[in-house]
Design a protein around this motif. Sequence first.
Motif, PDB file in Angstrom:
ATOM      1  N   ARG A  16      -8.314  -0.429  -0.369  1.00  0.00           N
ATOM      2  CA  ARG A  16      -7.020   0.235  -0.627  1.00  0.00           C
ATOM      3  C   ARG A  16      -5.884  -0.516   0.060  1.00  0.00           C
ATOM      4  O   ARG A  16      -4.784  -0.646  -0.487  1.00  0.00           O
ATOM      5  CB  ARG A  16      -7.081   1.691  -0.138  1.00  0.00           C
ATOM      6  N   TYR A  17      -6.147  -1.017   1.269  1.00  0.00           N
ATOM      7  CA  TYR A  17      -5.124  -1.762   2.002  1.00  0.00           C
ATOM      8  C   TYR A  17      -4.765  -3.054   1.252  1.00  0.00           C
ATOM      9  O   TYR A  17      -3.576  -3.389   1.103  1.00  0.00           O
ATOM     10  CB  TYR A  17      -5.641  -2.085   3.406  1.00  0.00           C
ATOM     11  N   VAL A  18      -5.795  -3.771   0.789  1.00  0.00           N
ATOM     12  CA  VAL A  18      -5.559  -5.012   0.038  1.00  0.00           C
ATOM     13  C   VAL A  18      -4.778  -4.729  -1.237  1.00  0.00           C
ATOM     14  O   VAL A  18      -3.901  -5.504  -1.629  1.00  0.00           O
ATOM     15  CB  VAL A  18      -6.910  -5.710  -0.277  1.00  0.00           C
ATOM     16  N   LYS A  19      -5.082  -3.604  -1.883  1.00  0.00           N
ATOM     17  CA  LYS A  19      -4.383  -3.252  -3.137  1.00  0.00           C
ATOM     18  C   LYS A  19      -2.887  -3.046  -2.879  1.00  0.00           C
ATOM     19  O   LYS A  19      -2.047  -3.427  -3.685  1.00  0.00           O
ATOM     20  CB  LYS A  19      -5.003  -1.987  -3.733  1.00  0.00           C
ATOM     21  N   LYS A  20      -2.547  -2.442  -1.729  1.00  0.00           N
ATOM     22  CA  LYS A  20      -1.130  -2.264  -1.378  1.00  0.00           C
ATOM     23  C   LYS A  20      -0.425  -3.611  -1.237  1.00  0.00           C
ATOM     24  O   LYS A  20       0.751  -3.771  -1.629  1.00  0.00           O
ATOM     25  CB  LYS A  20      -1.011  -1.501  -0.048  1.00  0.00           C
ATOM     26  N   LEU A  21      -1.140  -4.583  -0.653  1.00  0.00           N
ATOM     27  CA  LEU A  21      -0.535  -5.898  -0.436  1.00  0.00           C
ATOM     28  C   LEU A  21      -0.280  -6.627  -1.752  1.00  0.00           C
ATOM     29  O   LEU A  21       0.564  -7.527  -1.811  1.00  0.00           O
ATOM     30  CB  LEU A  21      -1.436  -6.752   0.472  1.00  0.00           C
ATOM     31  N   GLU A  22      -1.003  -6.266  -2.794  1.00  0.00           N
ATOM     32  CA  GLU A  22      -0.811  -6.920  -4.091  1.00  0.00           C
ATOM     33  C   GLU A  22       0.600  -6.681  -4.633  1.00  0.00           C
ATOM     34  O   GLU A  22       1.123  -7.501  -5.389  1.00  0.00           O
ATOM     35  CB  GLU A  22      -1.863  -6.413  -5.088  1.00  0.00           C
ATOM     36  N   LYS A  23       1.233  -5.579  -4.216  1.00  0.00           N
ATOM     37  CA  LYS A  23       2.624  -5.308  -4.643  1.00  0.00           C
ATOM     38  C   LYS A  23       3.571  -6.351  -4.045  1.00  0.00           C
ATOM     39  O   LYS A  23       4.516  -6.798  -4.705  1.00  0.00           O
ATOM     40  CB  LYS A  23       3.044  -3.906  -4.191  1.00  0.00           C
TER      41      LYS A  23
END
Length: 900
Positions: A16-23
């Motif tokens: 979930r943390y990595v997914k936030k960084l994709e933004k």
Amino acid sequence: MLGALAKAMFGSSNDRYVKKLEKIVARINAFELQLEALSDDELKGQTQKLRDQLASGSTLDDILPEAFATVREASKRVFGMRHFDVQMIGGIVLHRGEIAEMRTGEGKTLVATTATYLNALEGKGVHVITVNDYLARRDAEWMGQLHRFLGLTVGVIVPNLNEQERREAYNADITYATNNELGFDYLRDNMKHERSQMVQRPFNYAIVDEVDSILIDEARTPLIISGPTDDKSDLYIAVDAVVKQLPAELYEADEKTKNITLTEDGVEWAERRLEEAGLLEGSNLYDVENTQVVHHLDQALKANVMFKRDIDYVVKDGKIIIIDEFTGRMMDGRRWSNGLHQAVEAKEGVQIEPENQTMASITFQNYFRMYPKLSGMTGTAATEAPEFFDIYKMNVVTIPTNVPVQRRDEEDEFYKNTQDKFAAIAKLIRERSEQGQPVLVGTVSIEKSELLSEFLKRENVKHAVLNARFHEMEARIVAQAGRLGAVTVATNMAGRGTDIQLGGNVEFRIEDELKDLPEGPAREAAIQRIKDEVAAEKAQVLAAGGLCVIGTERHESRRIDNQLRGRSGRQGDPGMSKFYLCLEDDLLRIFGPDTLFARMMNSNLADGEAIGSKWLSKAIETAQKKVEARNYDIRKQVVEYDDVMNDQRKVIYEQRSDIMDSETVDEVVLDMRHDTVNAIVADACPPGSYPEQWNIEGLKERALAILGVEVPIDDWLAEDGIDPEVIEERLSDLADARMAGRTADQPEVWRTIEKSILLERLDHYWKEHLATLDALRQVVFLRAYAQKTPINEYKQEAFGLFEKMLETIREDVTQVLCTSEFRFQQPEDYALPELPAFLTGQGGVQLGGEAPAGLFGAGIGAPMLAASGSDPYAGMGLSRNAPCPCGSGQKYKHCHGVAA
């Protein structure tokens, strides 16, 4: 079960943390077309533009997308490489002061350029820390091309640089260095006598490459700077000769802790032999007079029984060189402490270097925690995530691979003994090599790598051996380990820092094969030929199954095993890994449930037969977890004890810094003098006592000896109502008046004298304090027998010792300034002697070098102290083994202290 279900539905917290960084990555990508349209000069202008934004109030987070996009575009133009989106995620993680766990071959070196560039824009300096000098030079040269293209300055810190070169490197926007060089520069800086001599600037931000190796593996032992003590070579040789005769049944060895204990019969045997050799005073080994002999006996036992040649150390050019247990590298210049290195030198019959005394020390944990922002990257950090957060407050973020991993990890195979195991390994290697599949074999010691080499020779398998003996060829051997049918035997592949590319490494082949070919069409044609050959060979290797990784035994740490495995399957390449184990492996022998393994395997296995089982693999992992927990406890204990010293170190170093920065230290000297007066009066006239109980004679003697004043105490006592406070006040006035008269003629010179003496006495007593704390730490564990907690006892004792040291410094500085006689003379062509070039070591590891104890400030009129007699330094309380203050380079006892 519910946790597993939630993880399957929503992903782990890491996902979930990595997914936030994709933004944020999407915002970075949005700049790409805009930056592609810029010319080279306009792209270089981005650096000044971004700096202007920072000056206008923007934060680093505000400019991150554009800065990262700028680095990506510069990389495309300089290297022809475009950062993957997952590499951008890694860069964001680094910028946030976290640890990016990225698999081998995912381009961590390139990832670091994003965070280094962004943070360097502030102009406060960024340190990129690597595990060895080769990588520091390589990365500074390679990644430096990109940073210089964008207008940033790049420096590199490696051994043998002079102080000016170091200062310039530290003042660069980005500095590449090894952890040891940084730590030792910090300690050396805090031994200098002038601010201008210091090389480092205030800490800002650091990225640690192979963060698990540096902050975990190497953190068990502190960095130490030390100076020589008296030569005891004869004693080491004599004790070693006794120990070599000791029968094995007279001692007990604990391989887990590397400790040796003599049995009762062993003690009696040692007493008789030491007595015959004339080394024992009396007949009892444990009499107080024989403390030093007992210490030497313990170290000689360890050296002869526990420390093995070609495993723990090698003998090279008549010197004992330590082998790093984690990387298999030789650690030239480092020495074991506490006399162990000398004991090993005596064992091997090489020249014995003198023991050393600690002059400055710090652990890696406390050094790196001084950085306001610290981040790191490695291929294996998840297993140590709790420790990273506990000690350094850094989270571990696992970055997904750019291409899915295709490596196949096979079950471990178990054999009865080493011979059967190595025969099976050699057979598998021959089969794989004949198919054209490159093979990388990981061993845990030089001895094992050379044993395997013998088995491979019997199988007629051509192979390269990479261990501490061939340290210089390391990068080249590793770089070509992916060639068709290549077989590479390597000792501890952890942190080698060179990619294994299938088909071979184009750059190294060009460097090796075309080094004598000048630039021109012929060279271009040869380079193209090599590229074509590598591409064709890579296709053949892929068809053969990619890189085959074989482990000859499990390491104490799962991370090291994972690092070896991670060499295969780079960037989605196929590959496989497999570990071979036997009952004689150190991990199983020392830490494994031996009765269970021994019973099962000895009774059920024929010679040469193997078994493989998930249950057995799980048991091995349990043994590894035990060792990891034990090693964590060791590191935690190192931190706990150094935290006590660290608080004191901060006080001393801050005091030194204030003294160096001050134009004058009048107020410090005045406070010390008044504190000394208060202590003299308090000792002679204790609070709550009557005048008839006061030690008047003692007060007179101490006032004359320390302050150089005659005290009319009898006249004062004749007055009614005299109390200690009045005596303190009057005695302070007398001392102040004496000092005012001494300094009136040459106030400028006195400022230099005061500053020099303050620093010299501070260094001297700090060095003595470190030695006392070392000794305290060696014995404080015995308090546990009295149901006391050793660390709490250590804290209390260390605090009391520190208070006593500060009191001693105050009194000594006051005495020297008030009572010594000074001659001021200007020698011809006067120049300060340079600070000695300290050798460096770690961990117990100590280094030689003279202390700068007798160096006095700088400038015209540098003082020469004189007291009664022929020795002008007699009043300074110098150690006999300190360098003579006259700058001759000789020890004080061999120079002006001869008459003392």
